[in-house]
Design a protein around this motif. Structure first.
Motif, PDB file in Angstrom:
ATOM      1  N   GLN A 185      33.476 -51.597 -83.796  1.00  0.00           N
ATOM      2  CA  GLN A 185      33.820 -50.719 -82.675  1.00  0.00           C
ATOM      3  C   GLN A 185      33.923 -49.264 -83.122  1.00  0.00           C
ATOM      4  O   GLN A 185      34.138 -48.382 -82.289  1.00  0.00           O
TER       5      GLN A 185
ATOM      6  N   ALA B  94      36.430 -48.314 -84.557  1.00  0.00           N
ATOM      7  CA  ALA B  94      37.829 -48.055 -84.212  1.00  0.00           C
ATOM      8  C   ALA B  94      38.728 -47.890 -85.430  1.00  0.00           C
ATOM      9  O   ALA B  94      39.911 -47.614 -85.290  1.00  0.00           O
ATOM     10  N   GLU B  95      38.160 -48.054 -86.637  1.00  0.00           N
ATOM     11  CA  GLU B  95      38.997 -47.803 -87.811  1.00  0.00           C
ATOM     12  C   GLU B  95      39.257 -46.306 -87.965  1.00  0.00           C
ATOM     13  O   GLU B  95      40.278 -45.900 -88.488  1.00  0.00           O
TER      14      GLU B  95
ATOM     15  N   SER C  17      42.381 -43.593 -82.292  1.00  0.00           N
ATOM     16  CA  SER C  17      41.487 -44.480 -81.535  1.00  0.00           C
ATOM     17  C   SER C  17      41.822 -44.635 -80.068  1.00  0.00           C
ATOM     18  O   SER C  17      40.996 -45.128 -79.298  1.00  0.00           O
TER      19      SER C  17
ATOM     20  N   TYR D 100      43.594 -46.835 -79.104  1.00  0.00           N
ATOM     21  CA  TYR D 100      43.861 -48.280 -79.118  1.00  0.00           C
ATOM     22  C   TYR D 100      42.797 -49.140 -78.417  1.00  0.00           C
ATOM     23  O   TYR D 100      42.760 -50.342 -78.622  1.00  0.00           O
ATOM     24  N   GLU D 101      41.964 -48.544 -77.569  1.00  0.00           N
ATOM     25  CA  GLU D 101      40.987 -49.348 -76.811  1.00  0.00           C
ATOM     26  C   GLU D 101      40.025 -50.075 -77.739  1.00  0.00           C
ATOM     27  O   GLU D 101      39.739 -51.250 -77.565  1.00  0.00           O
ATOM     28  N   GLY D 102      39.496 -49.348 -78.728  1.00  0.00           N
ATOM     29  CA  GLY D 102      38.529 -49.938 -79.651  1.00  0.00           C
ATOM     30  C   GLY D 102      39.172 -51.023 -80.503  1.00  0.00           C
ATOM     31  O   GLY D 102      38.548 -52.037 -80.821  1.00  0.00           O
ATOM     32  N   GLN D 103      40.432 -50.796 -80.865  1.00  0.00           N
ATOM     33  CA  GLN D 103      41.148 -51.831 -81.623  1.00  0.00           C
ATOM     34  C   GLN D 103      41.279 -53.089 -80.775  1.00  0.00           C
ATOM     35  O   GLN D 103      41.092 -54.210 -81.267  1.00  0.00           O
ATOM     36  N   LEU D 104      41.588 -52.907 -79.493  1.00  0.00           N
ATOM     37  CA  LEU D 104      41.742 -54.054 -78.606  1.00  0.00           C
ATOM     38  C   LEU D 104      40.410 -54.789 -78.443  1.00  0.00           C
ATOM     39  O   LEU D 104      40.364 -56.026 -78.507  1.00  0.00           O
ATOM     40  N   ARG D 105      39.328 -54.019 -78.244  1.00  0.00           N
ATOM     41  CA  ARG D 105      38.006 -54.670 -78.135  1.00  0.00           C
ATOM     42  C   ARG D 105      37.698 -55.472 -79.396  1.00  0.00           C
ATOM     43  O   ARG D 105      37.211 -56.601 -79.326  1.00  0.00           O
TER      44      ARG D 105
END
Lengths: 761, 158
Positions: free
Chosen positions: B90, B92-93, B133, B135-140
């Motif tokens: 993602q 998201a890191e 991030s 948080y959205e990308g972490q959630l995905r």
């Protein structure tokens, strides 16, 4: 395009998710002296005496420095990372006898252990002559109290600064007769908006370590966005030649502009230069909250004039900006509050006037959005109020008035609008947010209401005629490439994005491009990663560099094939003759060319390209917030945030999207929870993450981001910037949504539950 | 004082100062994945396992870990790479500085509750701050990882 516009993994991703030691404090030598700063408890004071004798006796203490070790008459400097000559005034000394905010350094202590240093800090006896401070920026200009009375204060650029008036900068510009046009308008919205000195709050605090290298030079390893500016700033602060300094950056734990100012570097640099021993300074979170480089507090007075049919005719903006005790980024941030808000609209006339003043608060600095955030909160809020007054749908009002592709934008430095999908962004966000169904407000029947609000945003892509982006590319054995850059990947993924551009042009695999950056001894000169410049400007340098390198590969390939360079083509793997050769030697592989380049060869298989831009094409964005407000408690929560971004071609759609999502949540924090308040004595109240609340994952519903891409001809593969434009829409959109929920307009951020339940009359 | 700790599966004995925090102890032992983001137990960056339960190592004395098992991301490299790849997919890191603490706590969540819902995920990880991030990308990434795990368990080949 095979590699550009693909959602590739970041080159460093797996190292980061597995927790490898790649940050400053992971790689600092174990024998570093611990450096800490003794800070002023007063907002404005002169150090009358300072006794370090007892503190110096603490076992393990290596050195203690005070103002007495620093020539008070020497040339001052700025810690702002900007191109020389910096617009920010030279108003600092390494240690100044005159301390100007609560937290201003009074002494530098270096010792073997943190415990010893802490003990020494508590044993330094300082006496102050306490002076009356200026804490309210309305009272600063022409006050009899001077923040910088000293004669060696210096302003290098014509920014209208005058230290004898507490003035860090003044500017005015405009087009047309603003007063006449406003007087002729049917409606004028006339409001004053206020935004505060919010913190970037990157997870890794400010930090630097220094050593003396093999050649006796000062080797500085710092979490910084600006290695080259750092080198100059350290030289200016220590009064040593730049030849003696090398600055490099490891992985950076977030920046957001905070690390575009040299907050920590100068102190361990001084310690190591004096003691010739390795040293490190790591700011605590508290120090990062009280003595850093937050957003400039601004008061923005907006007048928007329009006709009853919705035609906006004039925008007048006056911004008062608070630069705090020192002028870092003061003269430049303020410009964006007008120049990146007014040009969103076609107007007959505009005016933009600004003053930037000193106060006895911590110095402000660069924070994502850089003044545009503050200006857009004001102008977009005023346009929302105008829509209500005219009883026109806020999206429709914007569609009637936005600047479009092909327009001349007088307030944007008289530039042409060369690429814009802002109209498509508005159209798409209407669908995404289900605007027609949900706007303005729905009663949920449980004491809560859900409402929508909107805001638009623009930014730039690099500072025209100033910023420099550079790239060096070279071919190695086996035919893989090394890309050397001076811009700083601070988590944004620029190493990856730039490698994608190189690989696309060189027609090689993405993994065949390795990236190195940034190191002042090795990298080609680059202004650094700020001003939304890296993808657009350094990216363009990479594109041109890769094209030129192809030419060199062809030249050497042709030489090996025994023909001229215009008789061959390169497909990424082989150099091949366009006409078959008599000897049958038609093609040579890149790996063989690379190998041949290392034996009896006089053609350097490397290229360096430097790029500056005469234009700064704006990326655009529209954001719609859906906010749920509990009318009983005043709790407001963003349950959906829908955003459409025009950043030209997204080089890496994954990374562009995460930039947008992250920027939006920072903007939401600024709108609803992040607050900075001062005690009457000038001390910051929110000095930890306990009091300074940044959004956690339960504070947000969902953020949806889509792209409507224009094509910017001057950018690499049509790209514009993405990093900053994304933070600007939540402020106005959320304030608008809360108005639609409560009927009360808010002119100051953050909008807290207390203010929602008990609004000021 | 003398303490015995099983750090990432290895038994070690160390002489320490009584006021040494666990975060500083493990970093001194080379576990650099453990990061300090605040001094007020708010950010979650310093999360480690104490006997397989996530704790904030900035708020625990090393002495309190005497005789117990401490695990950092250095001791969970395979799991970290397996799950982290979904975060990486993602983008998201991002800066990565919050990743080790976040990933430690996410792994703790998956052990405790192999099939958490979205709200359970958010609630469990609420103490892990991230500034990059949104948080959205972490959630995905988490949801994709859980779906992959579920398919793998069912024996579905991807």
């Amino acid at each position: 395009m095979k590699i550009v516009n693909q959602p590739l993994r970041k080159k460093d991703a797996m190292q980061l998710v597995t927790g490898q030691p790649v940050y400053m404090d992971d790689i600092a030598p174990a024998n570093c002296l611990v450096v800490k700063l003794l800070r002023s408890p007063h907002a404005n004071a002169i150090v009358t005496s300072i006794n370090t004798a007892i503190a110096a006796k603490v076992p393990g203490i290596e050195a203690i420095y005070t103002w007495e070790d620093v020539d008070q008459d020497a040339r001052r400097f700025t810690c702002a990372g900007q191109t020389y000559p910096e617009p920010s005034p030279y108003d600092r000394l390494l240690l100044d006898r005159h301390v100007r905010f609560v937290g201003d350094p009074v002494a530098i202590v270096a010792g073997e252990t943190e415990k010893a240093v802490d003990k020494a800090l508590s044993l330094i006896k300082v006496q102050y002559e306490i002076l009356e401070p200026i804490l309210d920026f309305h009272q600063s200009l022409d006050n009899k109290i001077l923040i910088h009375p000293e004669d060696n204060w210096e302003s290098l650029c014509p920014v209208g600064a005058d230290n004898k008036r507490n003035l860090c900068a003044h500017d005015e510009c405009g087009a047309g007769d603003i007063e006449a046009v406003l007087a002729d308008c049917d409606v004028v919205i006339d409001r004053v908006y206020h935004t505060k000195a919010v913190q970037q709050t990157m997870m890794e605090t400010f930090r630097t370590f220094c050593t003396i290298d093999t050649y006796g030079r000062l080797n500085v390893v710092s979490s910084t966005q600006i290695v080259f500016h750092c080198r100059r700033i350290i030289a200016n602060a220590l009064h040593i030649p730049q030849t003696k300094i090398r600055v490099s950056k490891p992985r950076i734990g977030g920046g957001f502009g905070a690390k575009q100012t040299s907050i920590t570097e100068i102190y361990p640099a001084f310690v190591t230069w004096m003691t010739k021993k390795p040293s490190k300074l790591i700011f605590s979170r508290e120090e990062s909250m009280i003595a850093s480089t937050p957003r400039h507090e601004m008061e923005v007075h907006v007048r928007v004039g329009a006709m009853n049919d919705g035609k906006i005719r004039a925008i007048d903006v006056y911004t008062l900006s608070n630069t705090g005790a020192y002028g870092e980024h003061g003269p430049t941030t303020v410009g964006l509050s007008g120049h990146k808000s007014i040009p969103l609209y076609r107007t007959e006339s505009y005016r933009f006037v600004s003053d930037v003043v000193y106060t006895n608060r911590m110095s402000a600095g660069a924070y994502r959005g850089y003044g545009a955030t503050q200006g857009l909160f004001a102008v977009e809020s005023a346009v929302n109020e105008l829509a209500a007054k005219l009883d026109i749908d806020p999206i429709e009002l914007r569609e009637m008035n936005i600047a479009r592709e092909g327009d001349m934008m007088p307030a944007y430095y008289d530039s042409w609008n060369t690429s814009s999908a802002l109209d498509r962004c508005l159209k798409r966000v209407r669908e995404m947010s289900r605007w027609d169904e949900k706007y303005p407000v729905r009663d949920m029947g449980n004491g809560k209401v859900r409402s929508l609000g909107i805001g638009m945003s623009m930014q730039g892509s690099s500072i025209p005629f100033v910023d420099v982006g550079s790239a060096t590319l070279k071919v190695n054995d086996d035919g893989f490439y090394t890309l050397i850059i001076g811009s700083a990947d601070m988590g944004t993924g620029c190493d990856t994005v730039l490698a994608q551009i190189a690989a696309e042009v060189l027609e090689c695999e993405y993994d065949d491009v390795t990236v190195f950056g940034a190191d002042t001894d090795v990298s080609p000169y680059d202004s650094g990663s700020y001003a939304s410049s890296t993808t657009y400007l350094t990216g363009k340098a990479v594109e041109i560099c890769a094209q030129k390198l192809r030419g060199k590969i062809c030249a050497l390939g042709a030489q090996l094939l025994g023909c001229s360079a215009d008789e061959v083509v390169f497909d990424g793997r082989c150099v091949t003759r366009t006409q078959p050769a008599a000897d049958g030697k038609n093609s040579i592989a890149l790996a063989d060319i690379a190998t041949a380049s290392m034996c009896g060869n006089s053609v350097a298989l490397e290229e360096t390209v430097t790029k500056s831009s005469p234009v700064s094409p704006p990326p655009y964005m529209v954001g719609v917030a859906e906010v749920e407000v509990d009318l009983l408690t005043g709790q407001a929560e963003v349950i959906e945030f829908n955003a459409v971004v025009d950043c030209g071609t997204p080089i890496n759609p994954n990374l562009a999207r995460v930039q947008a999502e992250g920027g939006i949540l920072q903007g939401i924090g600024m709108a609803l929870m992040e607050n900075i308040t001062y005690t009457p004595e000038g001390r910051v109240v929110e000095n930890s993450l306990m009091q300074y609340k940044i959004p956690s994952r339960v504070d947000i519903g969902h953020i949806h981001v889509e792209f409507e891409s224009s094509y910017e001809g001057t950018g690499p593969f049509g790209a514009k910037s993405i990093g900053e434009v994304v933070i600007n829409t939540p402020g106005p959109a959320i304030a608008h949504a809360i108005y639609n929920a409560t009927g009360h307009r808010y002119y100051e951020l953050p909008i807290t539950p207390e203010q929602i339940v008990m609004p000021e009359k | 004082m003398l303490i015995n700790i099983v750090l990432n599966g290895k038994k070690i004995t160390r002489e320490i100062e009584p006021d040494l925090l666990l975060i500083d102890f493990v970093r001194k032992e080379g576990c650099f994945s453990v990061k300090r983001g605040c001094e007020t137990s708010n950010c979650g960056l310093c999360t480690v396992f104490l006997n397989d339960k996530p704790v904030l190592s900035c708020s625990l004395l090393a002495a309190r870990a005497d005789g117990q098992q401490v695990t950092t991301l250095e001791g969970l490299q395979e799991e970290a790479a397996e799950f982290g790849a979904f975060i990486a997919d993602q983008g998201a890191e991002q800066c990565g500085f919050c990743n080790p603490g976040f990933i430690m706590n996410a792994l703790a969540l998956f052990r405790e509750n192999p099939e958490p819902g979205e709200e359970e995920i958010k609630e469990y990880l609420a103490g892990n701050l991230c500034r990059c991030s949104g948080y959205e990308g972490q959630l995905r990434g988490i949801l994709n990882f859980l779906a992959w795990k579920k398919d793998k368990k069912r024996g579905v080949s991807l």
